[in-house]
Design a protein around this motif. Structure first.
Motif, PDB file in Angstrom:
ATOM      1  N   GLU A 154       0.868  -1.178   0.000  1.00  0.00           N
ATOM      2  CA  GLU A 154       0.000   0.000   0.000  1.00  0.00           C
ATOM      3  C   GLU A 154       0.902   1.223   0.000  1.00  0.00           C
ATOM      4  N   ILE A 155       0.948   1.902  -1.146  1.00  0.00           N
ATOM      5  CA  ILE A 155       1.826   3.061  -1.308  1.00  0.00           C
ATOM      6  C   ILE A 155       0.985   4.322  -1.190  1.00  0.00           C
ATOM      7  N   GLU A 156       1.328   5.169  -0.228  1.00  0.00           N
ATOM      8  CA  GLU A 156       0.577   6.408  -0.037  1.00  0.00           C
ATOM      9  C   GLU A 156       0.870   7.358  -1.204  1.00  0.00           C
ATOM     10  N   ILE A 157      -0.189   7.838  -1.852  1.00  0.00           N
ATOM     11  CA  ILE A 157      -0.034   8.663  -3.053  1.00  0.00           C
ATOM     12  C   ILE A 157       0.821   9.897  -2.778  1.00  0.00           C
ATOM     13  N   VAL A 158       0.645  10.514  -1.610  1.00  0.00           N
ATOM     14  CA  VAL A 158       1.400  11.739  -1.316  1.00  0.00           C
ATOM     15  C   VAL A 158       2.896  11.469  -1.168  1.00  0.00           C
ATOM     16  N   GLN A 159       3.272  10.198  -1.012  1.00  0.00           N
ATOM     17  CA  GLN A 159       4.691   9.852  -0.874  1.00  0.00           C
ATOM     18  C   GLN A 159       5.344   9.572  -2.230  1.00  0.00           C
ATOM     19  N   ILE A 160       4.560   9.572  -3.296  1.00  0.00           N
ATOM     20  CA  ILE A 160       5.117   9.322  -4.627  1.00  0.00           C
ATOM     21  C   ILE A 160       5.915  10.530  -5.073  1.00  0.00           C
ATOM     22  N   SER A 161       7.150  10.296  -5.494  1.00  0.00           N
ATOM     23  CA  SER A 161       8.044  11.376  -5.908  1.00  0.00           C
ATOM     24  C   SER A 161       7.998  11.587  -7.415  1.00  0.00           C
ATOM     25  N   THR A 162       8.185  10.520  -8.194  1.00  0.00           N
ATOM     26  CA  THR A 162       8.183  10.625  -9.649  1.00  0.00           C
ATOM     27  C   THR A 162       7.447   9.440 -10.271  1.00  0.00           C
ATOM     28  N   VAL A 163       6.843   9.693 -11.415  1.00  0.00           N
ATOM     29  CA  VAL A 163       6.186   8.654 -12.205  1.00  0.00           C
ATOM     30  C   VAL A 163       6.652   8.803 -13.645  1.00  0.00           C
ATOM     31  N   GLN A 164       7.261   7.761 -14.173  1.00  0.00           N
ATOM     32  CA  GLN A 164       7.709   7.772 -15.571  1.00  0.00           C
ATOM     33  C   GLN A 164       6.936   6.706 -16.337  1.00  0.00           C
ATOM     34  N   ILE A 165       6.170   7.125 -17.339  1.00  0.00           N
ATOM     35  CA  ILE A 165       5.410   6.188 -18.147  1.00  0.00           C
ATOM     36  C   ILE A 165       6.309   5.655 -19.253  1.00  0.00           C
ATOM     37  N   LEU A 166       6.371   4.331 -19.396  1.00  0.00           N
ATOM     38  CA  LEU A 166       7.183   3.681 -20.422  1.00  0.00           C
ATOM     39  C   LEU A 166       6.312   3.398 -21.644  1.00  0.00           C
ATOM     40  N   THR A 167       6.823   3.716 -22.826  1.00  0.00           N
ATOM     41  CA  THR A 167       6.035   3.546 -24.047  1.00  0.00           C
ATOM     42  C   THR A 167       6.817   2.775 -25.099  1.00  0.00           C
ATOM     43  N   GLU A 168       6.081   2.311 -26.103  1.00  0.00           N
ATOM     44  CA  GLU A 168       6.699   1.675 -27.261  1.00  0.00           C
ATOM     45  C   GLU A 168       5.886   2.081 -28.489  1.00  0.00           C
ATOM     46  N   GLY A 169       6.456   1.848 -29.665  1.00  0.00           N
ATOM     47  CA  GLY A 169       5.706   2.095 -30.891  1.00  0.00           C
ATOM     48  C   GLY A 169       6.012   3.413 -31.555  1.00  0.00           C
ATOM     49  N   PHE A 170       7.059   4.121 -31.100  1.00  0.00           N
ATOM     50  CA  PHE A 170       7.401   5.395 -31.725  1.00  0.00           C
ATOM     51  C   PHE A 170       7.909   5.165 -33.142  1.00  0.00           C
ATOM     52  N   THR A 171       7.445   5.976 -34.064  1.00  0.00           N
ATOM     53  CA  THR A 171       7.931   5.911 -35.434  1.00  0.00           C
ATOM     54  C   THR A 171       8.394   7.287 -35.872  1.00  0.00           C
ATOM     55  N   PRO A 172       9.368   7.367 -36.788  1.00  0.00           N
ATOM     56  CA  PRO A 172       9.863   8.675 -37.263  1.00  0.00           C
ATOM     57  C   PRO A 172       8.759   9.541 -37.850  1.00  0.00           C
ATOM     58  N   GLY A 173       7.718   8.920 -38.377  1.00  0.00           N
ATOM     59  CA  GLY A 173       6.626   9.671 -38.980  1.00  0.00           C
ATOM     60  C   GLY A 173       5.645  10.222 -37.970  1.00  0.00           C
ATOM     61  N   GLY A 174       5.913   9.979 -36.693  1.00  0.00           N
ATOM     62  CA  GLY A 174       5.032  10.523 -35.657  1.00  0.00           C
ATOM     63  C   GLY A 174       3.868   9.618 -35.318  1.00  0.00           C
ATOM     64  N   GLY A 175       4.064   8.308 -35.484  1.00  0.00           N
ATOM     65  CA  GLY A 175       2.991   7.364 -35.171  1.00  0.00           C
ATOM     66  C   GLY A 175       2.689   7.318 -33.691  1.00  0.00           C
ATOM     67  N   ASN A 176       1.538   6.749 -33.359  1.00  0.00           N
ATOM     68  CA  ASN A 176       1.105   6.693 -31.966  1.00  0.00           C
ATOM     69  C   ASN A 176       1.994   5.768 -31.145  1.00  0.00           C
ATOM     70  N   THR A 177       2.234   6.160 -29.904  1.00  0.00           N
ATOM     71  CA  THR A 177       2.935   5.296 -28.970  1.00  0.00           C
ATOM     72  C   THR A 177       1.923   4.634 -28.051  1.00  0.00           C
ATOM     73  N   ARG A 178       2.327   3.528 -27.436  1.00  0.00           N
ATOM     74  CA  ARG A 178       1.442   2.800 -26.525  1.00  0.00           C
ATOM     75  C   ARG A 178       2.149   2.640 -25.192  1.00  0.00           C
ATOM     76  N   ALA A 179       1.434   2.942 -24.113  1.00  0.00           N
ATOM     77  CA  ALA A 179       2.015   2.797 -22.782  1.00  0.00           C
ATOM     78  C   ALA A 179       2.131   1.313 -22.444  1.00  0.00           C
ATOM     79  N   ILE A 180       3.314   0.890 -22.001  1.00  0.00           N
ATOM     80  CA  ILE A 180       3.539  -0.524 -21.690  1.00  0.00           C
ATOM     81  C   ILE A 180       3.982  -0.728 -20.240  1.00  0.00           C
ATOM     82  N   GLY A 181       4.173   0.354 -19.492  1.00  0.00           N
ATOM     83  CA  GLY A 181       4.609   0.202 -18.108  1.00  0.00           C
ATOM     84  C   GLY A 181       4.934   1.548 -17.491  1.00  0.00           C
ATOM     85  N   MET A 182       5.439   1.509 -16.276  1.00  0.00           N
ATOM     86  CA  MET A 182       5.855   2.747 -15.622  1.00  0.00           C
ATOM     87  C   MET A 182       6.903   2.444 -14.565  1.00  0.00           C
ATOM     88  N   ILE A 183       7.687   3.463 -14.266  1.00  0.00           N
ATOM     89  CA  ILE A 183       8.649   3.395 -13.165  1.00  0.00           C
ATOM     90  C   ILE A 183       8.190   4.390 -12.107  1.00  0.00           C
TER      91      ILE A 183
END
Length: 232
Positions: A154-183
């Motif tokens: 049970e992690i208290e929300i107010v104690q969270i320091s940083t949230v990094q969303i991990l994505t995949e699917g980036f393309t040079p043409g600017g295609g959509n990315t999809r969230a696959i996880g977080m740190i």
């Protein structure tokens, strides 16, 4: 129901801005909440702070419930829900604040429910090379991130320091990315250093991947609101 979700008593209070349903104890408030702003005193605002119209017996002044500034009726006519301040009914807001509150309505109407329903992730604690499949969800009182598997966190929300969303699917043409996880980095009371958790979406079923991506998108929005609440 986990220990962090004991029912929090609430009370109905009346402020100059309207009726609010607030926790009896400030420590029980939602981490996404905002305090009511102080109103600009009437004597300090002889004119509308948007269009500069002079106030008189015909042109009355109104205070925006979100920013506390003075406006004429034309510039502060919208009544919009403001759940971040626990108002029971929609309240008067200026055009700029009303637009922000309307965008937040989607979070409270949709994304908050997504977070509370939860999604499955493989969770890795710290530098461990082992992960555990866990149901991750926001507690009903919005104050804890609850992880259930063979282990329980049970992690208290107010104690969270940083949230990094991990994505995949980036393309040079600017295609959509999809969230696959977080740190996630958070502070454990009494500990000097931050604790880190990595969440990776389960690849078992396409439906699970879609649900996890939707949950991560909601978590990304929640993080923005959390930072705003801290900075007010």
């Amino acid at each position: 129901m986990s220990g962090c979700e004991a029912r929090d008593a609430k009370k109905l209070v009346r402020s100059p801005s309207g009726l609010r349903m607030v926790p009896e104890h400030r420590s029980a408030r939602s981490p996404f909440g905002l305090d009511e702003p102080p109103w600009v005193p009437d004597k300090e605002c002889p004119r509308c702070m948007q269009c500069d119209t002079k106030f008189d017996f015909i042109t009355r002044k109104h205070h925006c419930r979100r920013c506390g500034k003075c406006f004429c009726d034309k510039c502060c006519s919208k009544k919009v829900p403001l759940p971040r301040m626990c108002f029971v009914d929609p309240v008067r807001q200026c055009a700029e604040c009303a637009l922000i509150s309307q965008k937040e309505t989607e979070f409270y109407d949709k994304q908050l429910k997504v977070l509370m329903n939860g999604a499955m992730f493989f969770v890795t604690l710290g530098t461990s090379d082992k992960s555990e499949l866990m149901l991750c969800r926001l507690s009903n009182n919005q104050r804890y991130l609850v992880l259930d598997g063979d282990s329980h966190y049970e992690i208290e929300i107010v104690q969270i320091s940083t949230v990094q969303i991990l994505t995949e699917g980036f393309t040079p043409g600017g295609g959509n990315t999809r969230a696959i996880g977080m740190i996630l980095q958070y502070r454990v009371p009494g500990a000097e250093e931050l604790t880190q958790m990595k969440f990776t979406a389960s690849e078992d079923f396409s439906s699970n991947k879609k649900l996890s991506a939707t949950w991560l998108a909601a978590m990304h929005k929640a993080t923005k609101l959390l930072y705003e609440s801290r900075d007010q």
